[in-house]
Design a protein around this motif. Structure first.
Motif: not given
Length: 216
Positions: A86-97
């Motif tokens: 979940l933390e990894g996904l949050a970082a991925r989405l943060a890089a996008r948004h």
């Protein structure tokens, strides 16, 4: 005229915050009357809050008493598996948004937190703020909700891995890598950097727990 009673959610939030801040630690017994006096809340919302916390497995039964729950090895491993993804996904989405302002806030946190390197408890609190900022920068409310639940369970850990010698400096270096990936819009890089960060924290915790275990 009597003071208006605080709603149940306030009692719940007050007890939860006390656990999160280490006022009550794993194994500590929670008593309705003592909590009511501490927080200035009547016993009914305290009782309802305790029931809710027990349902969420943050409290456990010890005979007739309720105590702050603790995590065994398997529960800890399961928690870190979920947290890592979940933390990894949050970082991925943060890089996008993430907005430019959010990236600047993350950069400032990573830089300013180095002043706390010799204070593991303060660094732990700063670490939670840093991760929360990444969650918010993902701009996905459902992911933020799930990560709040995960971090709520992290409060059941009696110690912070940041107290282990050298881990604080390494963790802050890893924060820099995470921020750099987010700032550059590298979703895959941010995902891998944060997953590695959590993996190293878990490994540090396991090593510390193994070293602290009583000999046979």
């Amino acid at each position: 005229m009597a003071e208006p009673r605080q709603p149940q959610n306030d009692a719940y939030s007050l007890i939860l915050a006390a656990i999160d801040h280490g006022t009550y630690r794993p194994g500590d017994r929670l008593v309705e009357s003592e909590l009511a006096e501490r927080f200035g809340v009547s016993r009914t919302p305290i009782r309802e809050a305790l029931q809710r916390l027990e349902t969420q497995s943050l409290l456990a039964r010890d005979g007739r008493s309720l105590i702050v729950a603790s995590l065994d090895h398997n529960q800890l491993a399961e928690l870190y598996v979920v947290r890592t993804e979940l933390e990894g996904l949050a970082a991925r989405l943060a890089a996008r948004h993430a907005t430019a302002e959010e990236v600047r806030v993350l950069s400032a946190m990573a830089r300013e937190d180095r002043a706390l390197i010799d204070d593991p408890n303060a660094l732990s609190r700063a670490n939670r703020r840093f991760h929360k900022q990444i969650h918010l920068a993902s701009h996905n409310r459902y992911l933020v909700q799930q990560l709040d639940l995960v971090h709520r369970s992290m409060a059941l850990l009696a110690t912070t891995s940041l107290a282990v010698d050298g881990r604080g400096a390494d963790a802050l270096d890893e924060h820099d890598q995470i921020v750099a990936a987010i700032a550059s819009g590298d979703g895959d890089g941010a995902f891998e950097a944060l997953k590695m960060h959590i993996s190293k924290a878990f490994e540090t915790r396991l090593r510390h727990d193994a070293a602290s275990a009583p000999g046979e």
